[in-house]
Design an enzyme around this catalytic site. Structure first.
Site, PDB file in Angstrom:
ATOM      1  CB  SER A  17      38.021   5.930 -24.729  1.00 11.80           C
ATOM      2  OG  SER A  17      36.867   5.953 -25.031  1.00 11.80           O
ATOM      3  CB  THR A  64      34.862   1.372 -21.018  1.00  8.71           C
ATOM      4  OG1 THR A  64      35.738   0.281 -21.384  1.00  8.71           O
ATOM      5  CG2 THR A  64      35.771   2.372 -20.271  1.00  8.71           C
ATOM      6  CE  LYS A  68      31.796  -2.581 -21.112  1.00 11.91           C
ATOM      7  NZ  LYS A  68      32.280  -3.412 -22.501  1.00 11.91           N
ATOM      8  CG  ASN A  89      27.771  -0.736 -23.300  1.00  9.16           C
ATOM      9  OD1 ASN A  89      26.408  -0.937 -23.444  1.00  9.16           O
ATOM     10  ND2 ASN A  89      28.201  -0.526 -24.582  1.00  9.16           N
ATOM     11  CG  ASP A 105      29.704  -3.968 -25.565  1.00  7.16           C
ATOM     12  OD1 ASP A 105      30.013  -2.837 -26.275  1.00  7.16           O
ATOM     13  OD2 ASP A 105      30.093  -3.870 -24.229  1.00  7.16           O
ATOM     14  CB  ALA A 129      36.574 -17.439 -20.710  1.00  7.46           C
TER      15      ALA A 129
END
Length: 276
Positions: A17, A64, A68, A89, A105, A129
């Site tokens: 990260s 993350t 979430k 998040n 986000d 998706a």
């Protein structure tokens, strides 16, 4: 003497990260010497205990995958934005002890596009998706005037995207992944797929494409992004998204304006150091 304040990113896997790089750069630029930001490997099973054991020094958390949605039952409330996609998040701990969840986000996507002059589009295409695709639909509900075509690999994913479209008020049209080359002709293409998934589409980039928003930042550039920019068209990358959503996190946790340019430079330098 200033009181120590803590924040961190949680997830699994978490080792790669970039969030600590971005947040620490912000704290340094903002003169927040007593603030720290760490990363913790935490899975869904370990999350409740981790949250319960946090003391009053904690200002907030970044979440993350795969946390979430798992975080939501542990919170005292979530924003409308987070509720719209059932994903949090960002958690901020208030002075009165409440845990409030948000999703940066979605506004991060919108801000990254606006930074490149993309305010409104007549239509758009989404590749993929998964969880990021639902955030993309939420962002598009703000900036896309017409239909959004989603290119998916399975009937189950198609049903999910239709459901998100209905919930978010977006006219979602479903196409099979086998026809994804058609997506590249949309005014705005948002690629939300894992590394390598769009590589085969690079050869099909049209001569004069619109804007590509590829949410990956490692590896970067992707084959699709490289061909897109080679055609002289605009590309928004995963680092743009990461930085803009982190700016919003820093601002919510500290109550101060965050230094976008400093955070972007820190992220870019970190990727270069990693050989990207």
């Amino acid at each position: 003497m200033s009181t120590r304040r803590r924040a961190a990113v949680l997830g699994s896997p978490i080792a790669h990260s970039l969030s600590p790089v971005l947040h620490r750069a912000a704290y340094a630029a903002m003169g927040l010497e007593h603030w720290s930001y760490d990363r913790f490997e935490v899975n869904e099973a370990a999350l409740p205990r981790f949250v319960e054991e946090l003391d009053v020094s904690w200002a907030g958390l970044s979440l993350t995958m795969p946390l979430k949605r798992a975080i939501i039952p542990l919170l005292d409330g979530i924003s409308d934005t987070a509720a719209s996609v059932e994903a949090v998040n960002t958690v901020v701990f208030t002075e009165d002890g409440r845990r409030l969840g948000d999703n940066t986000d979605i506004p991060g996507m919108i801000a990254a596009l606006r930074e490149r002059g993309v305010e409104k589009v007549e239509s758009a295409a989404v590749l993929g998706a998964g969880a990021t695709a639902s955030s993309a639909l939420a962002a598009l509900s703000e900036i896309c005037a017409g239909p959004v075509t989603a290119y998916v690999r399975s009937a189950a994913r198609a049903d999910e995207m239709r459901g998100w479209g209905e919930r978010l008020g977006v006219d979602v049209r479903i196409e099979d992944w086998g026809g994804a080359e058609e997506a590249l002709h949309a005014p705005l293409v948002i690629a939300t797929t894992p590394a390598g998934a769009t590589d085969a589409l690079a050869e099909a980039v049209p001569a004069a494409p619109g804007t590509l928003f590829d949410v990956l930042y490692d590896p970067w550039p992707t084959a699709l992004a490289s061909r897109w920019s080679g055609a002289g068209a605009q590309v928004v990358g995963g680092l743009d998204l990461l930085v803009h959503q982190a700016v919003l996190q820093v601002e919510q946790m500290t109550g101060l304006d965050a230094p976008l340019g400093v955070m972007r430079a820190a992220g870019e330098a970190a990727l270069v150091a990693q050989g990207h």
